[in-house]
Scaffold this active site. Structure first.
Site, PDB file in Angstrom:
ATOM      1  N   SER A 152       0.842  -1.202   0.000  1.00 11.89           N
ATOM      2  CA  SER A 152       0.000   0.000   0.000  1.00 11.89           C
ATOM      3  C   SER A 152       0.874   1.249   0.000  1.00 11.89           C
ATOM      4  O   SER A 152       2.094   1.187   0.174  1.00 11.89           O
ATOM      5  CB  SER A 152      -0.925   0.012   1.224  1.00 11.89           C
ATOM      6  OG  SER A 152      -0.184   0.317   2.400  1.00 11.89           O
ATOM      7  N   SER A 189      -2.921   7.019   5.785  1.00 15.65           N
ATOM      8  CA  SER A 189      -2.298   5.973   6.596  1.00 15.65           C
ATOM      9  C   SER A 189      -3.139   5.697   7.825  1.00 15.65           C
ATOM     10  O   SER A 189      -3.489   6.613   8.576  1.00 15.65           O
ATOM     11  CB  SER A 189      -0.884   6.408   7.018  1.00 15.65           C
ATOM     12  OG  SER A 189      -0.333   5.486   7.936  1.00 15.65           O
ATOM     13  N   SER A 237       0.839   3.775   2.195  1.00 16.58           N
ATOM     14  CA  SER A 237       0.824   4.494   3.469  1.00 16.58           C
ATOM     15  C   SER A 237       2.188   5.020   3.888  1.00 16.58           C
ATOM     16  O   SER A 237       2.280   5.891   4.752  1.00 16.58           O
ATOM     17  CB  SER A 237       0.270   3.592   4.582  1.00 16.58           C
ATOM     18  OG  SER A 237       1.182   2.555   4.886  1.00 16.58           O
TER      19      SER A 237
END
Length: 308
Positions: A90, A256, A92
């Site tokens: 991801s 996040s 984040s």
């Protein structure tokens, strides 16, 4: 508790090792006895080579166990106590880590733990502010998360209007610059290099102690303080790190799910320190493309190197 793959590796190592040991201590001597009996029955003469080889032949299970045990044992030791590879799934931790980065996590940077029950075998260094750390997600310990360590035990953290403040705990090792709230300076690097949905993001340089790194903010996105972790006796955007715990944030601050929303990471959950990007793939993000999104379309060689 460890992840399922770690448990599988340990069980496979133990099973193949035990089969190898059983063969060496029990099965192989029995095959030798059968060969000796067959030779006696033949009047003391030697058996045909093919017949002798058939009597001494290892079962398929034993042969497989002996061939995989050294490799599996080496892999288990390496990823349990030295380095473990991870893939970043991801965004984040952008811009420090991108989707498609493959990293190495140094397992001995912190306490060395057994690969199944995660009990400390050897006490080593503690996580420091600025470390990019992999840990077991407190709300689902079988899942590994990666974030940046912001607060250590005793620190007071405030994240207000997208600005980070830290009041460092005073300890024997931290006497200077402690006990006072410090605003962490941000230096704007650029805007529009990255986007969150349709919104341009600002890239800042932030410094935590001796660690200088880049973060992203999305000015158009508000802070969802209503979902922040609620700690008794503190403001909604304030966090006091308990003993034996750490406070973490993603570098992509407005994209996040981190300590602001679920609290603190117990020290026992720490897996290791992310230290190196050893491969980085680009993937197709066009929803209209015939190419599946998981197929790499390029290699970002410029990203390979140490993580800071």
């Amino acid at each position: 508790m460890a992840g399922y793959f770690a448990i599988f590796l340990v069980l496979l190592t133990l099973a193949s090792g035990l089969i190898w040991l059983l063969d060496a201590l029990v099965l192989a001597p029995k095959r030798q006895q059968k060969l000796a009996l067959a030779q006696s029955a033949a009047g003391g003469g030697s058996l045909p080579e093919e017949a002798g080889a058939e009597l001494l032949k290892e079962p398929q299970l034993v042969e497989t166990a002996k061939s995989i045990f050294p490799v599996i044992a080496l892999i288990t030791i390496f990823r349990s106590f030295i380095y473990e590879p991870f893939q970043i799934p991801s965004g984040s931790m952008m811009p420090t880590l991108l989707v498609g980065d493959f990293i190495l996590v140094e397992k001995f940077s912190y306490d060395v733990k057994d690969p199944v029950w995660r009990k400390t075998l050897y006490s080593n260094n503690k996580p420091q502010r600025g470390d990019v750390a992999v840990f077991k997600y407190p709300e689902q310990p079988t899942v590994d998360y990666i974030k940046r360590v912001i607060g250590v035990p005793g620190d007071r953290i405030i994240y207000r209007n997208k600005q980070l403040f830290i009041e460092k705990a005073c300890t024997d090792a931290q006497q200077a610059d402690c006990g006072k709230l410090e605003m962490i300076e941000l230096n704007l690097k650029n805007e529009g290099e990255f986007y969150q949905e349709q919104f341009p993001q600002r890239r800042y340089t932030e410094k935590l102690g001796d660690v200088e790194h880049d973060i992203l903010q999305t000015p158009a996105r508000r802070e969802h303080t209503e979902f922040f972790f609620k700690q008794r006796g503190t403001a909604i955007d304030e966090f006091v790190v308990p003993e034996g715990h750490y406070f973490v944030l993603g570098d992509n601050r407005d994209n996040s799910r981190d300590g602001r929303f679920w609290g603190f990471v117990p020290e026992d959950n720490m897996v290791g320190k992310a230290v190196f990007i050893w491969m980085s793939f680009e993937f197709n993000t066009d929803p209209n493309s015939w190419l599946p999104g998981w197929v790499p379309t390029g290699v970002r060689f410029e990203r390979l190197g140490s993580i800071r």
